[in-house]
Design a protein around this motif. Structure first.
Motif, mmCIF file in Angstrom:
data_model
loop_
_atom_site.group_PDB
_atom_site.id
_atom_site.type_symbol
_atom_site.label_atom_id
_atom_site.label_comp_id
_atom_site.label_asym_id
_atom_site.label_seq_id
_atom_site.Cartn_x
_atom_site.Cartn_y
_atom_site.Cartn_z
ATOM 1 N N TYR A 298 0.831 -1.246 0.048
ATOM 2 C CA TYR A 298 0.206 -0.114 0.079
ATOM 3 C C TYR A 298 0.920 1.082 -0.142
ATOM 4 C CZ TYR A 298 -3.151 3.537 1.585
ATOM 5 O OH TYR A 298 -4.241 4.458 1.853
ATOM 6 N N PHE A 299 1.174 1.833 -1.101
ATOM 7 C CA PHE A 299 1.770 3.142 -1.298
ATOM 8 C C PHE A 299 3.105 3.345 -0.429
ATOM 9 C CE2 PHE A 299 -2.705 3.947 -2.258
ATOM 10 C CZ PHE A 299 -2.512 4.898 -3.729
ATOM 11 N N GLY A 300 3.979 2.196 -0.660
ATOM 12 C CA GLY A 300 5.471 2.118 -0.026
ATOM 13 C C GLY A 300 5.418 1.459 1.257
ATOM 14 N N PHE A 301 4.162 1.166 1.769
ATOM 15 C CA PHE A 301 3.898 0.132 2.977
ATOM 16 C C PHE A 301 3.947 -1.196 2.582
ATOM 17 C CE2 PHE A 301 2.368 4.080 4.207
ATOM 18 C CZ PHE A 301 2.839 4.467 5.614
ATOM 19 N N TYR A 302 4.785 -2.147 3.270
ATOM 20 C CA TYR A 302 4.520 -3.549 3.050
ATOM 21 C C TYR A 302 3.985 -4.224 4.490
ATOM 22 C CZ TYR A 302 7.235 -2.231 -1.094
ATOM 23 O OH TYR A 302 7.544 -1.752 -1.930
ATOM 24 N N PHE A 303 3.278 -5.152 4.166
ATOM 25 C CA PHE A 303 2.453 -5.807 5.462
ATOM 26 C C PHE A 303 2.787 -7.405 5.090
ATOM 27 C CE2 PHE A 303 0.198 -1.945 4.424
ATOM 28 C CZ PHE A 303 -0.063 -1.292 5.765
ATOM 29 N N PHE A 304 3.262 -7.956 6.071
ATOM 30 C CA PHE A 304 3.683 -9.269 6.034
ATOM 31 C C PHE A 304 3.591 -10.052 7.455
ATOM 32 C CE2 PHE A 304 7.521 -7.122 6.987
ATOM 33 C CZ PHE A 304 8.220 -7.688 7.917
ATOM 34 N N PHE A 305 3.759 -11.533 7.177
ATOM 35 C CA PHE A 305 4.089 -12.362 8.447
ATOM 36 C C PHE A 305 5.381 -12.954 8.245
ATOM 37 C CE2 PHE A 305 -0.682 -13.376 7.161
ATOM 38 C CZ PHE A 305 -1.269 -12.636 7.897
ATOM 39 N N TYR A 306 5.905 -13.215 9.525
ATOM 40 C CA TYR A 306 7.300 -14.161 9.408
ATOM 41 C C TYR A 306 6.748 -15.543 9.160
ATOM 42 C CZ TYR A 306 10.441 -10.219 10.255
ATOM 43 O OH TYR A 306 11.216 -9.321 10.217
ATOM 44 N N SER A 307 7.513 -16.513 8.739
ATOM 45 C CA SER A 307 6.901 -17.634 8.359
ATOM 46 C C SER A 307 6.781 -18.615 9.682
ATOM 47 C CB SER A 307 7.964 -18.518 7.515
ATOM 48 O OG SER A 307 7.875 -18.192 6.171
ATOM 49 N N ILE B 257 -2.604 -13.045 16.606
ATOM 50 C CA ILE B 257 -2.465 -12.683 15.454
ATOM 51 C C ILE B 257 -2.027 -11.413 15.233
ATOM 52 C CG2 ILE B 257 -4.104 -12.217 13.268
ATOM 53 C CD1 ILE B 257 -5.801 -14.602 14.302
ATOM 54 N N HIS B 258 -1.052 -11.090 14.360
ATOM 55 C CA HIS B 258 -0.516 -9.763 14.316
ATOM 56 C C HIS B 258 0.359 -9.786 12.834
ATOM 57 C CE1 HIS B 258 2.808 -12.208 15.732
ATOM 58 N NE2 HIS B 258 3.754 -11.547 15.013
ATOM 59 N N VAL B 259 0.361 -8.432 12.222
ATOM 60 C CA VAL B 259 0.848 -8.027 11.029
ATOM 61 C C VAL B 259 2.290 -7.235 11.254
ATOM 62 C CG1 VAL B 259 -0.529 -6.356 10.466
ATOM 63 C CG2 VAL B 259 0.422 -7.612 8.749
ATOM 64 N N HIS B 260 3.035 -7.458 10.588
ATOM 65 C CA HIS B 260 4.244 -6.656 10.645
ATOM 66 C C HIS B 260 4.084 -5.577 9.613
ATOM 67 C CE1 HIS B 260 7.059 -8.866 13.410
ATOM 68 N NE2 HIS B 260 6.216 -9.999 12.749
#
Length: 100
Positions: free
Chosen positions: A7-16, A22-25
């Motif tokens: 999203y416009f230079g933001f990256y949302f991810f999980f570590y494996s 539940i959380h998102v980086h």
């Protein structure tokens, strides 16, 4: 490390190798925050934000944008978490190209 949203230079991810809750980086540049998503009875209740050891946090304005995004997409993030960690299904990155 599945990336789940851009999203416009933001990256949302999980570590494996994630863990509950539940959380998102969220990363922008070299900065990172984590948003824990609190769900009760299948409904979004709240967010809890925390810093990530070894990373500078997002700027206040970037953290505001990231939090707004996570609030809007919380249930989709939770579904991707379930798909990836519980159902062992691949998840794909969604590029969001319209501003909230």
């Amino acid at each position: 490390m599945p990336k789940i949203f851009e999203y416009f230079g933001f990256y949302f991810f999980f570590y494996s190798n994630e863990h509950e809750p539940i959380h998102v980086h969220v990363v922008r540049g070299d900065n990172q925050l984590v948003y824990e998503i609190i769900i009760e009875n299948g409904n979004f209740v709240s967010l809890a934000r925390r810093n990530v050891k070894g990373y500078l946090p997002l700027s206040p304005s970037d953290a505001k944008v990231a939090e707004q995004f996570v609030r809007v997409y919380a249930l989709e993030i939770v579904q991707k978490w379930i798909d990836y960690f519980v159902m062992k299904k691949p998840v794909h990155c969604t590029q969001v190209k319209t501003r909230l």
